[in-house]
Design a protein around this motif. Structure first.
Motif, PDB file in Angstrom:
ATOM      1  N   PHE A   1      61.675  35.620  94.591  1.00 20.82           N
ATOM      2  CA  PHE A   1      60.961  36.285  93.497  1.00 20.82           C
ATOM      3  C   PHE A   1      61.950  36.676  92.413  1.00 20.82           C
ATOM      4  O   PHE A   1      63.151  36.805  92.660  1.00 20.82           O
ATOM      5  N   LYS A   2      61.469  36.840  91.204  1.00 19.51           N
ATOM      6  CA  LYS A   2      62.299  37.196  90.065  1.00 19.51           C
ATOM      7  C   LYS A   2      62.126  38.673  89.726  1.00 19.51           C
ATOM      8  O   LYS A   2      61.147  39.304  90.123  1.00 19.51           O
ATOM      9  N   VAL A   3      63.078  39.204  88.953  1.00 20.40           N
ATOM     10  CA  VAL A   3      63.001  40.585  88.477  1.00 20.40           C
ATOM     11  C   VAL A   3      62.727  40.535  86.972  1.00 20.40           C
ATOM     12  O   VAL A   3      63.626  40.244  86.186  1.00 20.40           O
ATOM     13  N   PRO A   4      61.482  40.792  86.549  1.00 17.60           N
ATOM     14  CA  PRO A   4      61.152  40.728  85.109  1.00 17.60           C
ATOM     15  C   PRO A   4      61.853  41.836  84.321  1.00 17.60           C
ATOM     16  O   PRO A   4      62.000  42.963  84.803  1.00 17.60           O
ATOM     17  N   LEU A   5      62.276  41.497  83.107  1.00 20.35           N
ATOM     18  CA  LEU A   5      62.970  42.451  82.246  1.00 20.35           C
ATOM     19  C   LEU A   5      62.347  42.483  80.861  1.00 20.35           C
ATOM     20  O   LEU A   5      61.838  41.473  80.372  1.00 20.35           O
ATOM     21  N   GLY A   6      62.416  43.655  80.223  1.00 18.90           N
ATOM     22  CA  GLY A   6      62.017  43.782  78.834  1.00 18.90           C
ATOM     23  C   GLY A   6      63.215  43.588  77.929  1.00 18.90           C
ATOM     24  O   GLY A   6      64.345  43.416  78.392  1.00 18.90           O
ATOM     25  N   THR A   7      62.983  43.624  76.638  1.00 21.37           N
ATOM     26  CA  THR A   7      64.072  43.445  75.668  1.00 21.37           C
ATOM     27  C   THR A   7      64.212  44.632  74.725  1.00 21.37           C
ATOM     28  O   THR A   7      65.307  44.924  74.237  1.00 21.37           O
ATOM     29  N   VAL A   8      63.108  45.337  74.469  1.00 18.79           N
ATOM     30  CA  VAL A   8      63.124  46.446  73.497  1.00 18.79           C
ATOM     31  C   VAL A   8      63.116  47.799  74.193  1.00 18.79           C
ATOM     32  O   VAL A   8      63.790  48.734  73.756  1.00 18.79           O
ATOM     33  N   GLY A   9      62.363  47.909  75.288  1.00 19.42           N
ATOM     34  CA  GLY A   9      62.264  49.185  75.972  1.00 19.42           C
ATOM     35  C   GLY A   9      61.187  50.086  75.384  1.00 19.42           C
ATOM     36  O   GLY A   9      61.269  51.311  75.487  1.00 19.42           O
ATOM     37  N   ASP A  10      60.173  49.479  74.774  1.00 15.93           N
ATOM     38  CA  ASP A  10      59.078  50.273  74.206  1.00 15.93           C
ATOM     39  C   ASP A  10      57.877  50.280  75.154  1.00 15.93           C
ATOM     40  O   ASP A  10      57.933  49.727  76.264  1.00 15.93           O
ATOM     41  N   VAL A  11      56.782  50.895  74.707  1.00 16.77           N
ATOM     42  CA  VAL A  11      55.589  50.985  75.552  1.00 16.77           C
ATOM     43  C   VAL A  11      55.056  49.591  75.897  1.00 16.77           C
ATOM     44  O   VAL A  11      54.618  49.339  77.025  1.00 16.77           O
ATOM     45  N   TYR A  12      55.136  48.676  74.936  1.00 19.63           N
ATOM     46  CA  TYR A  12      54.644  47.321  75.182  1.00 19.63           C
ATOM     47  C   TYR A  12      55.452  46.629  76.279  1.00 19.63           C
ATOM     48  O   TYR A  12      54.887  45.988  77.168  1.00 19.63           O
ATOM     49  N   ASP A  13      56.758  46.757  76.228  1.00 23.63           N
ATOM     50  CA  ASP A  13      57.609  46.174  77.271  1.00 23.63           C
ATOM     51  C   ASP A  13      57.287  46.772  78.632  1.00 23.63           C
ATOM     52  O   ASP A  13      57.266  46.071  79.646  1.00 23.63           O
ATOM     53  N   ARG A  14      57.036  48.068  78.655  1.00 29.15           N
ATOM     54  CA  ARG A  14      56.726  48.720  79.930  1.00 29.15           C
ATOM     55  C   ARG A  14      55.375  48.240  80.470  1.00 29.15           C
ATOM     56  O   ARG A  14      55.185  48.151  81.690  1.00 29.15           O
ATOM     57  N   TYR A  15      54.457  47.942  79.569  1.00 33.16           N
ATOM     58  CA  TYR A  15      53.188  47.339  79.989  1.00 33.16           C
ATOM     59  C   TYR A  15      53.412  45.934  80.542  1.00 33.16           C
ATOM     60  O   TYR A  15      52.973  45.597  81.642  1.00 33.16           O
ATOM     61  N   TYR A  16      54.144  45.117  79.772  1.00 33.66           N
ATOM     62  CA  TYR A  16      54.242  43.700  80.124  1.00 33.66           C
ATOM     63  C   TYR A  16      55.124  43.462  81.354  1.00 33.66           C
ATOM     64  O   TYR A  16      54.867  42.546  82.139  1.00 33.66           O
ATOM     65  N   VAL A  17      56.145  44.282  81.537  1.00 32.64           N
ATOM     66  CA  VAL A  17      56.968  44.166  82.745  1.00 32.64           C
ATOM     67  C   VAL A  17      56.105  44.366  83.986  1.00 32.64           C
ATOM     68  O   VAL A  17      56.263  43.666  84.993  1.00 32.64           O
ATOM     69  N   ARG A  18      55.169  45.290  83.912  1.00 37.28           N
ATOM     70  CA  ARG A  18      54.293  45.527  85.065  1.00 37.28           C
ATOM     71  C   ARG A  18      53.359  44.339  85.320  1.00 37.28           C
ATOM     72  O   ARG A  18      53.086  43.996  86.471  1.00 37.28           O
ATOM     73  N   ILE A  19      52.885  43.726  84.253  1.00 37.96           N
ATOM     74  CA  ILE A  19      52.071  42.516  84.426  1.00 37.96           C
ATOM     75  C   ILE A  19      52.872  41.449  85.164  1.00 37.96           C
ATOM     76  O   ILE A  19      52.401  40.836  86.134  1.00 37.96           O
ATOM     77  N   LEU A  20      54.112  41.234  84.727  1.00 37.86           N
ATOM     78  CA  LEU A  20      54.963  40.218  85.344  1.00 37.86           C
ATOM     79  C   LEU A  20      55.330  40.598  86.779  1.00 37.86           C
ATOM     80  O   LEU A  20      55.434  39.730  87.652  1.00 37.86           O
ATOM     81  N   GLU A  21      55.525  41.889  87.030  1.00 35.19           N
ATOM     82  CA  GLU A  21      55.854  42.322  88.392  1.00 35.19           C
ATOM     83  C   GLU A  21      54.681  42.087  89.347  1.00 35.19           C
ATOM     84  O   GLU A  21      54.890  41.773  90.529  1.00 35.19           O
ATOM     85  N   ILE A  22      53.466  42.244  88.852  1.00 38.24           N
ATOM     86  CA  ILE A  22      52.302  41.941  89.693  1.00 38.24           C
ATOM     87  C   ILE A  22      52.345  40.474  90.103  1.00 38.24           C
ATOM     88  O   ILE A  22      52.123  40.126  91.271  1.00 38.24           O
ATOM     89  N   ARG A  23      52.648  39.597  89.155  1.00 41.23           N
ATOM     90  CA  ARG A  23      52.698  38.160  89.454  1.00 41.23           C
ATOM     91  C   ARG A  23      53.791  37.851  90.480  1.00 41.23           C
ATOM     92  O   ARG A  23      53.603  37.005  91.362  1.00 41.23           O
ATOM     93  N   GLU A  24      54.935  38.535  90.382  1.00 46.30           N
ATOM     94  CA  GLU A  24      56.003  38.311  91.355  1.00 46.30           C
ATOM     95  C   GLU A  24      55.625  38.862  92.734  1.00 46.30           C
ATOM     96  O   GLU A  24      55.954  38.266  93.761  1.00 46.30           O
TER      97      GLU A  24
END
Length: 278
Positions: free
Chosen positions: A181-204
């Motif tokens: 499995f991979k470890v998803p990362l954000g690039t900005v560290g804003d609310v959107y990144d925190r949302y999208y990292v969780r989406i990717l973590e669900i997939r992993e």
């Protein structure tokens, strides 16, 4: 369980690891797989609910949260089958788990795991590219990488700021090194990144679950009477010493620090919670 009633299974695991380390207890192969399955199901339901709450708080009242809770209910049904409780599961114990999985559990879990990506695709179609969501989350609440590290942030919060740190990889506790499995990362560290990292973590997590559900050994891991997959006595006196057991809980690092003076009661018991430690 009540430290985080959304993530009772993983809370059980963090404490069990500390006790096992202190007392020298070993967990069976099947018990290890069951722990991973329960932990990743917990991560999926936690992240799904968090996204629903985020949208609810931003003004999208009802629909996203109800979609999230609809999927969460399916996982809670599995928890009820295994533990008898929806949220206060008290299922993972020092030395293993309380009892083996009920008949048909693995088949029902596979069905949920196989169907989840379709729900996630639908969820993302509604949310990820949504103009209003982007306006309200991108560039908002930015947590720079350096500040995230210095503030002791962990979990999705830290990874959304671009820090590659996941205890399933760093510590490799249990049998996590066996899974791809991979470890998803954000690039900005804003609310959107925190949302999208969780989406990717669900997939992993779904990838881990797919592997674990296919590879879990059958074996003889319970007594003829169907008793628990736990080899620890009800009460025991671990040797003098200390131990810190930590896991990658859905919200971040969850650690339990125990000190034994050789008696049946911990001399010290401290919880390093993943939230509000500052």
């Amino acid at each position: 369980d009540r430290l985080d009633y959304f993530c009772a299974m993983t809370n059980n695991l963090g404490l069990a690891l500390a006790i096992e380390q202190l007392a020298g207890l070993e967990v069976s192969e099947r018990g290890q797989y069951i722990r991973v399955i329960m932990s990743e199901l917990t991560r999926v339901l936690n992240h799904t609910a968090v996204i629903g709450f985020l949208l609810n708080d931003m003004g999208a009242f009802g629909t996203p949260l109800l979609y999230a809770f609809r999927e969460r209910e399916k996982i809670l049904d599995l928890f009820v089958e295994a533990s008898g409780s929806r949220m206060m599961c008290n299922y993972i114990r020092p030395g293993g788990v309380r009892e083996d999985l009920p008949e048909g559990f693995l088949a029902r879990a596979r069905k949920i795991v196989e169907a989840y990506p379709a729900f996630l695709d639908e969820f993302e179609t509604l949310l990820t590219g949504n103009e209003i969501i982007r306006q309200r989350t991108q560039g908002v609440g930015v947590l720079p990488k350096g500040l995230a590290i210095n503030a002791s942030a962990t979990g999705p919060l830290l990874r959304a700021s671009g820090v590659n740190y996941d205890l399933r990889k760093v510590d490799g506790y249990g049998i996590y090194p066996r899974f791809s499995f991979k470890v998803p990362l954000g690039t900005v560290g804003d609310v959107y990144d925190r949302y999208y990292v969780r989406i990717l973590e669900i997939r992993e997590s779904l990838k881990i679950l797919d592997q674990a559900l296919r590879e879990i050994p059958v074996g003889l891991h319970i007594s003829p009477k169907g008793q628990a997959l736990v080899k620890a006595p009800r009460s025991f006196r671990p040797p003098k010493g200390d131990a810190y057991g930590r896991i990658e809980a859905p919200k971040g690092e969850l650690g339990f620090y125990l000190v034994s003076d050789g008696s049946a009661i911990p001399y010290r018991y401290h919880v390093r919670a993943p939230s509000f430690i500052n």
